[in-house]
Design a protein around this motif. Structure first.
Motif, mmCIF file in Angstrom:
data_model
loop_
_atom_site.group_PDB
_atom_site.id
_atom_site.type_symbol
_atom_site.label_atom_id
_atom_site.label_comp_id
_atom_site.label_asym_id
_atom_site.label_seq_id
_atom_site.Cartn_x
_atom_site.Cartn_y
_atom_site.Cartn_z
ATOM 1 N N VAL A 1 3.491 2.418 -5.385
ATOM 2 C CA VAL A 1 3.914 2.797 -4.012
ATOM 3 C C VAL A 1 3.487 4.161 -3.365
ATOM 4 O O VAL A 1 2.943 4.095 -2.336
ATOM 5 C CB VAL A 1 5.224 2.364 -3.758
ATOM 6 C CG1 VAL A 1 5.513 2.721 -2.193
ATOM 7 C CG2 VAL A 1 5.421 0.867 -3.964
ATOM 8 N N ARG A 2 3.887 5.215 -4.416
ATOM 9 C CA ARG A 2 3.566 6.452 -3.817
ATOM 10 C C ARG A 2 2.053 6.762 -3.635
ATOM 11 O O ARG A 2 1.666 7.409 -2.817
ATOM 12 C CB ARG A 2 4.106 7.273 -5.054
ATOM 13 C CG ARG A 2 3.861 8.913 -4.537
ATOM 14 C CD ARG A 2 4.344 9.699 -5.722
ATOM 15 N NE ARG A 2 5.988 9.611 -6.068
ATOM 16 C CZ ARG A 2 6.865 10.227 -5.122
ATOM 17 N NH1 ARG A 2 6.615 11.058 -4.341
ATOM 18 N NH2 ARG A 2 8.249 9.923 -5.603
ATOM 19 N N LYS A 3 1.005 6.094 -4.693
ATOM 20 C CA LYS A 3 -0.441 6.128 -4.515
ATOM 21 C C LYS A 3 -0.747 5.569 -3.397
ATOM 22 O O LYS A 3 -1.688 6.088 -2.280
ATOM 23 C CB LYS A 3 -1.040 5.549 -5.744
ATOM 24 C CG LYS A 3 -2.465 5.827 -5.730
ATOM 25 C CD LYS A 3 -2.860 5.512 -7.121
ATOM 26 C CE LYS A 3 -4.467 5.244 -7.074
ATOM 27 N NZ LYS A 3 -5.107 5.097 -8.464
ATOM 28 N N ARG A 4 -0.292 4.247 -2.850
ATOM 29 C CA ARG A 4 -0.959 3.672 -1.760
ATOM 30 C C ARG A 4 -0.322 4.402 -0.386
ATOM 31 O O ARG A 4 -1.166 4.297 0.573
ATOM 32 C CB ARG A 4 -0.481 2.282 -2.089
ATOM 33 C CG ARG A 4 -1.110 1.646 -3.154
ATOM 34 C CD ARG A 4 -0.745 0.010 -2.953
ATOM 35 N NE ARG A 4 -1.660 -0.619 -4.043
ATOM 36 C CZ ARG A 4 -1.628 -1.902 -4.427
ATOM 37 N NH1 ARG A 4 -0.905 -2.661 -3.774
ATOM 38 N NH2 ARG A 4 -2.358 -2.286 -5.415
ATOM 39 N N LEU A 5 0.634 4.595 -0.594
ATOM 40 C CA LEU A 5 1.120 5.667 0.584
ATOM 41 C C LEU A 5 0.411 6.598 1.066
ATOM 42 O O LEU A 5 0.043 7.251 2.118
ATOM 43 C CB LEU A 5 2.655 5.804 0.799
ATOM 44 C CG LEU A 5 3.630 4.630 1.253
ATOM 45 C CD1 LEU A 5 5.044 5.223 1.051
ATOM 46 C CD2 LEU A 5 3.516 4.138 2.479
ATOM 47 N N ALA A 6 0.206 7.545 -0.063
ATOM 48 C CA ALA A 6 -0.584 8.660 -0.054
ATOM 49 C C ALA A 6 -2.034 8.458 0.430
ATOM 50 O O ALA A 6 -2.532 9.591 1.293
ATOM 51 C CB ALA A 6 -0.774 9.404 -1.314
ATOM 52 N N ALA A 7 -2.300 7.345 0.400
ATOM 53 C CA ALA A 7 -3.912 6.980 0.732
ATOM 54 C C ALA A 7 -3.940 6.626 2.270
ATOM 55 O O ALA A 7 -4.862 6.106 2.858
ATOM 56 C CB ALA A 7 -4.707 6.128 0.155
ATOM 57 N N SER A 8 -2.705 6.479 2.789
ATOM 58 C CA SER A 8 -2.549 6.020 4.148
ATOM 59 C C SER A 8 -2.341 6.873 5.211
ATOM 60 O O SER A 8 -1.940 8.215 5.053
ATOM 61 C CB SER A 8 -1.434 4.722 4.092
ATOM 62 O OG SER A 8 -0.379 5.315 4.163
ATOM 63 N N THR A 9 -2.267 6.497 6.493
ATOM 64 C CA THR A 9 -1.675 7.192 7.608
ATOM 65 C C THR A 9 -0.285 7.440 7.508
ATOM 66 O O THR A 9 0.147 8.423 8.078
ATOM 67 C CB THR A 9 -1.988 6.312 9.036
ATOM 68 O OG1 THR A 9 -1.290 5.178 8.998
ATOM 69 C CG2 THR A 9 -3.433 6.546 9.157
#
Length: 379
Positions: free
Chosen positions: A32-40
């Motif tokens: 979740v942290r990785k995917r949020l970090a790659a998002s707006t």
């Protein structure tokens, strides 16, 4: 540098992430942290919740929080349907609670009166419990789903939870998993080794209800296009008309949706389809009135059912059921159809048979889910 990706519309209100201290370095939290970090939403703050904390507090208007929790309860549960009516009797794999979408009729409003989206991050415990249950006797079959206390795919973009579950269940041929949703996320598909052990499913309604009572969801066309992609890949799909709502123009509305289905699918590609009339606990009505003042259907003619829930008067339910069943049969549907939480009298009057004639609703749906293969059902 790659531009940050937009989150799907139904996830864009997430403004805070909570994670239990014991889960802070779990695979799910890292993902979740990785995917949020790659998002707006890369700047969304994270808060580690100390051990022993019972609940988190979050109140930022319309915003939502995601809580990655170390869950201590049972992951495999029975459907909470009452014995007063025929229940489909599927088993629930409990992966989290609450939903980021906003449907006026949703019963979750009465269960979870906050804006915290909980997901169980201790997946090792989940898989251990499931392995014990499903592996005890490989001839015992299970029809399971995750869409009871949350939407099966609503958080998939961030968590990949359904993909993990599909991968795990590849080793359990005695289990069929239904993934029921109002959004489109097919990222789990290539994890399935067998297309006959996963049932992608979508809730459907009349276009007016989809447009005026369901918010932050995929359109009917988007859902049916996704269903067609799954069917073309070899999966059988499930569709659910629940709740069916009585509103001005309901005949035209439900006829349009029913006809749309068969622009995308054939009857043979549909494992089963439920029909359930709107019903609610007494405490849900004022919540709907407060949260969705435009929802006038709650002022229809209701009576208390045997389960204590308010139900549309039987003549009105029968009228809607008969109209929809006749329309569906005109497209070639028959034994795929079943009623959710209705009496034998309603079944007989509309369908011409009862669950008893099918060998029991649970057995019938198990057979539909697995196809022609036979095996024992769990006691």
């Amino acid at each position: 540098m790659t531009d940050p990706a937009q989150l799907p519309p139904h996830l864009r209100r997430i403004a805070q992430v909570f994670v239990d201290e014991s889960m802070a370095d779990s695979p799910l939290a890292r993902r979740v942290r990785k995917r949020l970090a790659a998002s707006t939403h890369a700047q969304v703050p994270w808060t580690v919740v100390p051990a022993g904390t019972d609940r988190v507090l979050f109140d930022q208007g319309d915003a939502q929080a995601l809580y990655l929790k170390d869950y201590k309860g049972k992951f495999l549960r029975f459907c909470p349907g009452t014995r007063a009516y025929h229940c489909c009797a599927y088993r629930i794999i409990h992966i989290g609670e609450n939903c980021p979408m906003a449907c006026s009729y949703c019963i979750l409003q009465a269960y979870f009166q906050d804006r915290v989206l909980k997901i169980w991050a201790n997946q090792d415990d989940l898989f251990t419990q499931l392995a014990d249950a499903f592996g005890a006797d490989r001839t015992t079959r299970f029809r399971v789903g995750t869409g009871e206390f949350t939407d099966s795919l609503a958080l998939e973009h961030l968590t990949g939870y359904s993909r993990d579950l599909v991968s795990f269940l590849n080793d359990h041929e005695n289990v069929v998993l239904e993934l029921k949703s109002k959004v489109v996320d097919l990222s789990w598909m290539d994890a399935a080794k067998r297309t006959d052990r996963v049932l992608p499913a979508w809730s459907l309604n009349a276009p007016f209800i989809n447009e005026h009572e369901e918010f932050h969801v995929s359109t009917l066309t988007q859902r049916l296009k996704a269903a067609r992609i799954c069917a073309q890949a070899g999966f059988r799909v499930c569709l659910h008309f629940d709740p069916i709502i009585h509103f001005p123009g309901w005949r035209e509305g439900y006829a349009r949706t029913i006809d749309m289905i068969f622009d995308y699918l054939t009857p043979s590609q549909i494992a089963y389809m439920s029909l359930g009339s709107f019903r609610c606990m007494p405490q849900l009505t004022p919540i709907i009135a407060d949260n969705f003042p435009q929802a006038t259907y709650i002022y229809n003619e209701f009576v208390p059912g045997l389960d204590g829930k308010a139900r549309l008067l039987r003549p009105l339910r029968l009228e809607q059921f008969a109209f929809m069943v006749n329309r569906l049969r005109g497209h070639g549907m028959n034994r795929q159809l079943y009623f959710c939480m209705e009496s034998s009298e309603v079944w007989q009057q509309v369908l011409g048979y009862t669950p008893k004639d099918l060998g029991g609703l649970a057995n019938h749906l198990m057979t539909r889910a697995f196809g022609a293969q036979r095996g024992k059902e769990p006691a």
